[in-house]
Motif scaffolding. Structure first.
Motif, PDB file in Angstrom:
ATOM      1  N   ILE A   1      10.373  85.945  -5.835  1.00 35.13           N
ATOM      2  CA  ILE A   1      10.716  84.567  -5.888  1.00 35.13           C
ATOM      3  C   ILE A   1      11.319  84.136  -7.208  1.00 35.13           C
ATOM      4  O   ILE A   1      10.394  84.555  -8.246  1.00 35.13           O
TER       5      ILE A   1
ATOM      6  N   GLY B   1      12.352  81.084 -10.065  1.00 33.36           N
ATOM      7  CA  GLY B   1      12.206  79.866 -10.192  1.00 33.36           C
ATOM      8  C   GLY B   1      12.683  79.183 -11.430  1.00 33.36           C
ATOM      9  O   GLY B   1      12.599  79.666 -12.527  1.00 33.36           O
TER      10      GLY B   1
ATOM     11  N   GLN C   1      12.234  73.241 -11.277  1.00 34.66           N
ATOM     12  CA  GLN C   1      11.517  73.106 -10.019  1.00 34.66           C
ATOM     13  C   GLN C   1      10.212  72.384 -10.353  1.00 34.66           C
ATOM     14  O   GLN C   1       9.398  72.453 -11.571  1.00 34.66           O
TER      15      GLN C   1
ATOM     16  N   VAL D   1       5.992  74.301  -6.504  1.00 30.65           N
ATOM     17  CA  VAL D   1       6.926  75.526  -6.126  1.00 30.65           C
ATOM     18  C   VAL D   1       7.077  76.496  -7.335  1.00 30.65           C
ATOM     19  O   VAL D   1       6.911  77.815  -7.032  1.00 30.65           O
TER      20      VAL D   1
ATOM     21  N   ALA E   1       6.339  81.222  -8.214  1.00 31.03           N
ATOM     22  CA  ALA E   1       7.487  82.135  -8.869  1.00 31.03           C
ATOM     23  C   ALA E   1       7.053  83.399  -9.346  1.00 31.03           C
ATOM     24  O   ALA E   1       6.225  83.422 -10.204  1.00 31.03           O
TER      25      ALA E   1
ATOM     26  N   THR F   1      10.276  82.984 -14.055  1.00 26.30           N
ATOM     27  CA  THR F   1      10.946  81.712 -14.054  1.00 26.30           C
ATOM     28  C   THR F   1      12.022  81.915 -15.330  1.00 26.30           C
ATOM     29  O   THR F   1      11.822  83.014 -16.112  1.00 26.30           O
TER      30      THR F   1
ATOM     31  N   CYS G   1      14.347  79.651  -5.969  1.00 25.94           N
ATOM     32  CA  CYS G   1      14.120  78.362  -6.208  1.00 25.94           C
ATOM     33  C   CYS G   1      14.801  77.570  -7.186  1.00 25.94           C
ATOM     34  O   CYS G   1      14.609  77.600  -8.382  1.00 25.94           O
TER      35      CYS G   1
ATOM     36  N   PRO H   1      15.949  78.032  -0.537  1.00 24.35           N
ATOM     37  CA  PRO H   1      15.019  77.189   0.523  1.00 24.35           C
ATOM     38  C   PRO H   1      15.553  76.103   1.292  1.00 24.35           C
ATOM     39  O   PRO H   1      15.447  75.741   2.218  1.00 24.35           O
TER      40      PRO H   1
ATOM     41  N   VAL I   1      14.213  71.425  -3.293  1.00 26.30           N
ATOM     42  CA  VAL I   1      13.317  72.601  -3.110  1.00 26.30           C
ATOM     43  C   VAL I   1      11.880  72.174  -3.081  1.00 26.30           C
ATOM     44  O   VAL I   1      11.242  72.123  -3.856  1.00 26.30           O
TER      45      VAL I   1
ATOM     46  N   HIS J   1       9.632  73.740   2.116  1.00 27.19           N
ATOM     47  CA  HIS J   1      10.683  74.688   2.490  1.00 27.19           C
ATOM     48  C   HIS J   1      10.576  76.145   2.134  1.00 27.19           C
ATOM     49  O   HIS J   1      10.815  77.151   2.593  1.00 27.19           O
ATOM     50  N   LEU J   2       9.674  76.310   0.887  1.00 26.72           N
ATOM     51  CA  LEU J   2       9.440  77.547   0.318  1.00 26.72           C
ATOM     52  C   LEU J   2       8.474  78.292   1.507  1.00 26.72           C
ATOM     53  O   LEU J   2       8.605  79.427   1.941  1.00 26.72           O
TER      54      LEU J   2
END
Ligand code: 13P
Ligand code: SF4
Length: 393
Positions: free
Chosen positions: A62, A64, A68, A72, A76, A79, A101, A123, A351, A355-356
């Motif tokens: 994931i 990010g 974000q 969310v 991650a 990032t 994300c 997402p 996002v 959704h994630l």
């Protein structure tokens, strides 16, 4: 002699944010969030996201972006700013799925940079970027043809196209095919230096502010920069003005960052003597001039975190980054938003943790929701433009 046409057919292609054909196609494919993912309690959502992530293990990574939301980004694995996240893609060859994300252009870049066995998921496909929509492939093709008619973009007078990563894959591919390159906010100066070593003039897309700020920092005076208006014949320019220009700036902008003003900086300096002001380079030129420093989201975070204990900062960028940074450095440092009302990127906000959760649980059930797949015919030249970028910085 050049005359402006009275009825301009280019007005037909509006400069209001327009979706590229590619984005339209993907929005048509957008799968809405199923009802069972609406209205979940925060605790349940957190627990289920953590469980799905653990069950997927190394199969999914994931990524990010700093804009974000907290709910969310806390999930991650990595990032970063656009550049750092693009670099992460090739560092996870084990991951079958890259859950991005962030926004559409970031996920597209990840797809192009990923290996064939990997799939990239955004997402919510409605997480676009209004700036990236300000240049459509047909507008760029027309601009390039116009530059040719005006005596530029040829062997005798080359123009190197440089596109900000905040653009659709089709725009990146166009640049890659014509000897151009992609840049991010963290390497715009290095990329412009690279481009000017290959041609006298640069066409910079789509953010006029980042282009102007980076070129100015490299010593190009404002009177050697021109703005290309895609709604005007010949961009609203004439060949003499173009002949003097070192950089042609596409008339695009970020509606979040253009909210910041030099007046806000005057005001924060009055209220907090000694405050340091740092802004993202998508803000207008006069705002960068009035600030103490400017740089990418990753740079902003680094500068504030590495500053002396007791420092006070006013930060000109998206509110989620600013609020999180304020919490992270509290109580040793103070972080204020340069815009007292905060600046929200509403597409990054799309996002949601819901959704994630949906996309992660979908992967466990064997379903891939909201995949981003750049068409093959755009992939190779987009890759060339992105690889050039990664090799410069
Ligand atoms: P960064 O690459 O600096 O994170 O910027 C991305 C962006 O979209 C800023 O608006
Ligand atoms: Fe696009 Fe601006 Fe949002 Fe960045 S902040 S993703 S440039 S709309």
């Amino acid at each position: 002699m050049f005359h402006k046409a009275s009825a301009n057919p280019r007005k037909m292609s509006t400069s209001l944010p327009v979706l590229t054909a590619y984005e339209k196609a993907h929005l048509a494919d957008r799968q809405p969030l199923p009802d069972r993912y609406v209205g979940l309690a925060d605790q349940e959502m957190d627990r289920r996201i953590a469980a799905a992530k653990a069950a997927l293990g190394r199969r999914a990574v994931i990524l990010g972006h700093h804009y974000q939301r907290d709910e969310v980004i806390k999930f991650a694995d990595h990032t970063g700013d656009s550049y750092k996240l693009a670099q992460q893609v090739s560092r996870h060859p084990d991951a079958e799925f890259i859950v991005f994300c962030g926004v559409h252009f970031m996920a597209e870049s990840a797809d192009v940079l990923s290996a064939d066995h990997q799939q990239v998921i955004l997402p919510d496909l409605a997480a676009g970027c209004s700036m990236s929509d300000m240049v459509a492939p047909d507008q760029l093709a027309m601009c390039w043809a116009d530059l040719g008619q005006m005596g530029f973009a040829n062997d005798a007078s080359p123009v190197v196209p440089v596109t900000y990563i905040n653009s659709a894959a089709a725009i990146k591919a166009f640049c890659g095919e014509r000897g151009g390159v992609v840049c991010t906010s963290s390497n715009a100066k290095a990329t412009l230096t690279w481009a000017w070593a290959r041609g006298e003039r640069v066409l910079f897309l789509p953010d006029q502010h980042l282009g102007r700020n980076a070129a100015y920092a490299l010593g190009v005076p404002l009177d050697r920069m021109v703005v290309w208006d895609p709604d005007e014949v010949w961009g609203g320019l004439d060949p003499d003005r173009l002949a003097r220009a070192r950089i042609v700036l596409w008339k695009g902008h970020c509606s979040v960052h253009t909210r910041f003003s030099a007046r806000q900086i005057e005001s924060v300096r009055r209220q907090h003597p000694g405050v340091r002001v740092i802004v993202h380079p998508e803000v207008p030129w006069e705002v960068v001039q009035a600030a103490d420093d400017a740089g990418s989201t990753e740079y902003i975070i680094r500068q504030v975190k590495n500053s002396a204990i007791g420092s006070v900062w006013a930060v000109g960028t998206e509110i989620h980054l600013v609020s999180r940074l304020a919490n992270d450095v509290h109580p040793d440092r103070t972080v204020l938003s340069l815009d007292q009302f905060g600046c929200l990127c509403s597409t990054m906000f799309r996002v949601s943790p819901n959704h994630l959760l949906w996309v992660l649980e979908g992967l466990l059930e064997g379903a891939v929701h909201n995949r981003i797949a750049v068409p093959d015919e755009q992939k190779s030249w987009t890759r060339v433009a992105l690889d050039r970028m990664l090799s410069i910085s």
